[in-house]
Motif scaffolding. Structure first.
Motif, PDB file in Angstrom:
ATOM      1  N   ARG A   1      79.493  32.605  54.427  1.00 34.47           N
ATOM      2  CA  ARG A   1      78.281  33.344  54.767  1.00 34.47           C
ATOM      3  C   ARG A   1      78.079  33.331  56.283  1.00 34.47           C
ATOM      4  NH1 ARG A   1      73.912  30.048  51.722  1.00 34.47           N
ATOM      5  NH2 ARG A   1      75.016  28.479  52.926  1.00 34.47           N
ATOM      6  N   ILE A   2      77.415  34.355  56.787  1.00 28.64           N
ATOM      7  CA  ILE A   2      77.065  34.395  58.211  1.00 28.64           C
ATOM      8  C   ILE A   2      76.347  33.085  58.583  1.00 28.64           C
ATOM      9  CG2 ILE A   2      75.678  35.595  59.968  1.00 28.64           C
ATOM     10  CD1 ILE A   2      77.820  37.458  58.868  1.00 28.64           C
ATOM     11  N   HIS A   3      75.461  32.656  57.688  1.00 29.36           N
ATOM     12  CA  HIS A   3      74.626  31.470  57.876  1.00 29.36           C
ATOM     13  C   HIS A   3      75.457  30.185  58.042  1.00 29.36           C
ATOM     14  CE1 HIS A   3      70.811  29.326  57.224  1.00 29.36           C
ATOM     15  NE2 HIS A   3      71.322  28.638  56.223  1.00 29.36           N
TER      16      HIS A   3
ATOM     17  N   SER B   1      79.890  39.092  70.907  1.00 23.77           N
ATOM     18  CA  SER B   1      78.575  38.815  70.349  1.00 23.77           C
ATOM     19  C   SER B   1      78.506  39.330  68.915  1.00 23.77           C
ATOM     20  CB  SER B   1      77.500  39.488  71.214  1.00 23.77           C
ATOM     21  OG  SER B   1      76.202  39.139  70.771  1.00 23.77           O
ATOM     22  N   PHE B   2      77.359  39.161  68.273  1.00 24.07           N
ATOM     23  CA  PHE B   2      77.112  39.759  66.955  1.00 24.07           C
ATOM     24  C   PHE B   2      75.604  39.930  66.820  1.00 24.07           C
ATOM     25  CE2 PHE B   2      75.953  36.105  64.063  1.00 24.07           C
ATOM     26  CZ  PHE B   2      75.985  35.099  65.017  1.00 24.07           C
ATOM     27  N   PRO B   3      75.136  40.673  65.793  1.00 25.42           N
ATOM     28  CA  PRO B   3      73.708  41.017  65.759  1.00 25.42           C
ATOM     29  C   PRO B   3      72.766  39.850  66.045  1.00 25.42           C
ATOM     30  CG  PRO B   3      74.842  42.224  64.048  1.00 25.42           C
ATOM     31  CD  PRO B   3      75.876  41.322  64.681  1.00 25.42           C
ATOM     32  N   ILE B   4      72.986  38.700  65.393  1.00 22.25           N
ATOM     33  CA  ILE B   4      72.066  37.573  65.574  1.00 22.25           C
ATOM     34  C   ILE B   4      72.074  37.073  67.015  1.00 22.25           C
ATOM     35  CG2 ILE B   4      71.710  35.143  64.913  1.00 22.25           C
ATOM     36  CD1 ILE B   4      72.696  36.053  62.060  1.00 22.25           C
TER      37      ILE B   4
ATOM     38  N   LYS C   1      83.117  37.637  65.396  1.00 29.44           N
ATOM     39  CA  LYS C   1      82.190  38.396  66.255  1.00 29.44           C
ATOM     40  C   LYS C   1      82.674  39.826  66.521  1.00 29.44           C
ATOM     41  CE  LYS C   1      80.070  34.435  68.505  1.00 29.44           C
ATOM     42  NZ  LYS C   1      79.677  33.867  69.804  1.00 29.44           N
ATOM     43  N   TRP C   2      81.982  40.502  67.423  1.00 30.12           N
ATOM     44  CA  TRP C   2      82.243  41.912  67.732  1.00 30.12           C
ATOM     45  C   TRP C   2      82.648  42.079  69.190  1.00 30.12           C
ATOM     46  CZ3 TRP C   2      81.755  45.987  64.207  1.00 30.12           C
ATOM     47  CH2 TRP C   2      81.300  45.608  62.938  1.00 30.12           C
ATOM     48  N   ASN C   3      83.186  43.248  69.498  1.00 27.41           N
ATOM     49  CA  ASN C   3      83.613  43.552  70.870  1.00 27.41           C
ATOM     50  C   ASN C   3      84.486  42.426  71.424  1.00 27.41           C
ATOM     51  OD1 ASN C   3      82.191  46.008  70.886  1.00 27.41           O
ATOM     52  ND2 ASN C   3      80.295  44.911  71.378  1.00 27.41           N
TER      53      ASN C   3
ATOM     54  N   GLY D   1      68.034  39.760  63.351  1.00 30.51           N
ATOM     55  CA  GLY D   1      68.604  39.141  62.166  1.00 30.51           C
ATOM     56  C   GLY D   1      69.683  40.001  61.551  1.00 30.51           C
ATOM     57  N   CYS D   2      70.536  39.361  60.748  1.00 27.34           N
ATOM     58  CA  CYS D   2      71.550  40.087  59.976  1.00 27.34           C
ATOM     59  C   CYS D   2      70.831  40.907  58.906  1.00 27.34           C
ATOM     60  CB  CYS D   2      72.480  39.052  59.332  1.00 27.34           C
ATOM     61  SG  CYS D   2      73.592  39.723  58.082  1.00 27.34           S
ATOM     62  N   ILE D   3      71.229  42.173  58.721  1.00 28.30           N
ATOM     63  CA  ILE D   3      70.617  42.977  57.647  1.00 28.30           C
ATOM     64  C   ILE D   3      71.494  42.980  56.395  1.00 28.30           C
ATOM     65  CG2 ILE D   3      69.326  44.444  59.267  1.00 28.30           C
ATOM     66  CD1 ILE D   3      71.381  46.700  58.622  1.00 28.30           C
ATOM     67  N   GLY D   4      72.559  42.194  56.425  1.00 28.26           N
ATOM     68  CA  GLY D   4      73.433  42.085  55.242  1.00 28.26           C
ATOM     69  C   GLY D   4      74.265  43.321  55.006  1.00 28.26           C
ATOM     70  N   CYS D   5      74.731  43.954  56.104  1.00 29.17           N
ATOM     71  CA  CYS D   5      75.359  45.276  55.969  1.00 29.17           C
ATOM     72  C   CYS D   5      76.687  45.268  55.226  1.00 29.17           C
ATOM     73  CB  CYS D   5      75.525  45.935  57.332  1.00 29.17           C
ATOM     74  SG  CYS D   5      76.908  45.280  58.296  1.00 29.17           S
ATOM     75  N   SER D   6      77.243  44.090  54.931  1.00 28.66           N
ATOM     76  CA  SER D   6      78.500  44.065  54.183  1.00 28.66           C
ATOM     77  C   SER D   6      78.275  43.755  52.704  1.00 28.66           C
ATOM     78  CB  SER D   6      79.454  43.033  54.793  1.00 28.66           C
ATOM     79  OG  SER D   6      78.824  41.779  54.878  1.00 28.66           O
ATOM     80  N   GLU D   7      77.019  43.601  52.300  1.00 29.21           N
ATOM     81  CA  GLU D   7      76.726  43.242  50.909  1.00 29.21           C
ATOM     82  C   GLU D   7      76.410  44.474  50.063  1.00 29.21           C
ATOM     83  OE1 GLU D   7      76.756  40.177  49.288  1.00 29.21           O
ATOM     84  OE2 GLU D   7      77.825  39.602  51.105  1.00 29.21           O
TER      85      GLU D   7
ATOM     86  N   THR E   1      72.689  35.031  52.738  1.00 27.63           N
ATOM     87  CA  THR E   1      73.252  35.645  51.527  1.00 27.63           C
ATOM     88  C   THR E   1      74.322  36.685  51.853  1.00 27.63           C
ATOM     89  OG1 THR E   1      71.418  37.230  51.555  1.00 27.63           O
ATOM     90  CG2 THR E   1      71.187  35.353  50.081  1.00 27.63           C
ATOM     91  N   THR E   2      74.825  36.663  53.078  1.00 30.40           N
ATOM     92  CA  THR E   2      75.787  37.697  53.492  1.00 30.40           C
ATOM     93  C   THR E   2      77.148  37.082  53.812  1.00 30.40           C
ATOM     94  OG1 THR E   2      74.008  39.048  54.386  1.00 30.40           O
ATOM     95  CG2 THR E   2      76.222  39.536  55.171  1.00 30.40           C
ATOM     96  N   TYR E   3      78.160  37.598  53.127  1.00 26.17           N
ATOM     97  CA  TYR E   3      79.523  37.102  53.329  1.00 26.17           C
ATOM     98  C   TYR E   3      80.260  38.046  54.279  1.00 26.17           C
ATOM     99  CZ  TYR E   3      78.688  33.751  49.657  1.00 26.17           C
ATOM    100  OH  TYR E   3      78.179  32.700  48.928  1.00 26.17           O
ATOM    101  N   ASN E   4      80.535  37.556  55.472  1.00 31.72           N
ATOM    102  CA  ASN E   4      81.245  38.351  56.472  1.00 31.72           C
ATOM    103  C   ASN E   4      81.668  37.405  57.593  1.00 31.72           C
ATOM    104  OD1 ASN E   4      82.306  40.506  57.905  1.00 31.72           O
ATOM    105  ND2 ASN E   4      80.455  41.764  57.808  1.00 31.72           N
ATOM    106  N   ALA E   5      82.474  37.908  58.530  1.00 29.29           N
ATOM    107  CA  ALA E   5      83.033  37.033  59.569  1.00 29.29           C
ATOM    108  C   ALA E   5      82.329  37.192  60.924  1.00 29.29           C
ATOM    109  CB  ALA E   5      84.525  37.340  59.721  1.00 29.29           C
ATOM    110  N   CYS E   6      81.132  37.798  60.917  1.00 26.48           N
ATOM    111  CA  CYS E   6      80.479  38.103  62.206  1.00 26.48           C
ATOM    112  C   CYS E   6      80.192  36.868  63.055  1.00 26.48           C
ATOM    113  CB  CYS E   6      79.175  38.861  61.967  1.00 26.48           C
ATOM    114  SG  CYS E   6      79.423  40.340  60.985  1.00 26.48           S
ATOM    115  N   SER E   7      79.811  35.747  62.417  1.00 32.58           N
ATOM    116  CA  SER E   7      79.460  34.584  63.227  1.00 32.58           C
ATOM    117  C   SER E   7      80.695  33.817  63.705  1.00 32.58           C
ATOM    118  CB  SER E   7      78.503  33.652  62.468  1.00 32.58           C
ATOM    119  OG  SER E   7      78.976  33.368  61.171  1.00 32.58           O
TER     120      SER E   7
END
Ligand code: SF4
Ligand code: SF4
Ligand code: F3S
Length: 268
Positions: free
Chosen positions: A186-188, A241-244, A235-237, A249-255, A226-232
């Motif tokens: 999870r991102i968390h 960085s990443f949204p948080i 990351k991006w770019n 906050g994460c909007i759970g865009c991969s769920e 509750t979001t499963y992704n590798a953003c944390s």
């Protein structure tokens, strides 16, 4: 280096093209190396030079010439209402192109939350019956790799392609069909604001002192738990960085169903 480049058909249904936008920003490997050295991207109606019947003829050519040996990448999804009339490609419903290209492909990659889950165009009451790829009649039994996210992370996209080409098999998938290597946490779990969550230090308003201090965004609706992704982690770019990290906050865009679960700012 000596392997022939595997043909790829990259189809576009109902979508916003930001999955492509994400893909072309991959730094490791560079998108240009993936497209020019690893794959043979024979059809992508968003970026190819050919147009009209000449472009559509390429799909038939690849399907017939490389039966069972090409990859089908799908960005977006087909609307099934009214016999698919809400998305027309080359004069025919997109769903027909999708089913035709899927019939003899080696594997399908469902790019992003549109192809994986339906996304905003499938929001209730979903008048066009926008339908994710695995739920299209006849496609459920195909080998499908879901790479959700709106969009998915660039390096996750190119890594999935690199894995397929290197090992000539699908990466290990979780129960929902996502590559475990990128969607098992999870991102968390890896969020750098987690110590604030554990300490009970929460942002209560966007401009309060806790926000300036970088405290946890859970009470502002963050869906990281509750979001499963590798953003944390990825990351991006290129790991910038990443949204948080940018303060939202994460909007759970991969769920699955994130678009219909109330406001992005509701607490869990
Ligand atoms: Fe755009 Fe999101 Fe769909 Fe990708 S998943 S095409 S980013 S709406
Ligand atoms: Fe978890 Fe979100 Fe708080 Fe990070 S900001 S610790 S993901 S609730
Ligand atoms: Fe999407 Fe959340 Fe990552 S909103 S981009 S999964 S931090």
């Amino acid at each position: 280096e000596t392997k022939p480049r595997i043909p790829v058909l990259w189809l576009h249904g109902l979508e916003c093209t930001c999955c492509s936008e994400s893909f072309i920003r991959s730094g490791h490997p560079l998108a240009k190396d993936v497209i020019l050295s690893m794959l043979s991207l024979d059809y992508d109606d968003t970026i190819m030079a050919a147009a009209g019947h000449n472009a559509e003829a390429i799909v038939t050519e690849i399907v017939e010439k490389y039966k069972g040996n090409y990859i089908l990448a799908v960005e977006g999804n087909p609307p099934l209402a009214e016999d698919g009339m809400y998305c027309i490609i080359g004069g025919k419903p997109f769903v027909e192109q999708l089913k035709y290209a899927a019939e003899s492909c080696k594997a399908i990659i469902s790019w992003g939350s549109c192809a994986s889950w339906g996304c905003v165009q499938a929001a209730k009451p979903n008048p066009t019956r926008a339908t994710p790829v695995h739920k299209v009649p006849g496609l459920a039994d195909k080998p499908i790799i879901k790479v959700p996210g709106c969009p998915p992370i660039a390096e996750v996209m190119t890594a999935v392609v690199a894995y397929l080409l290197t090992f000539d098999k699908l990466p290990t998938l979780d129960k929902q069909g996502r590559p475990q290597m990128f969607y098992s946490q999870r991102i968390h779990d890896k969020c750098y604001r987690r110590p604030h969550f554990d300490a009970g230090q929460f942002v209560e308003q966007w401009d309060d002192e806790a926000a300036r201090q970088g405290h946890c965004l859970y009470k502002m609706g963050c869906k990281g738990p509750t979001t499963y992704n590798a953003c944390s982690t990825v990351k991006w770019n290129e790991g910038t960085s990443f949204p948080i990290q940018s303060g939202h906050g994460c909007i759970g865009c991969s769920e699955d169903g994130f678009w219909d679960k109330g406001s992005f700012y509701d607490r869990l």
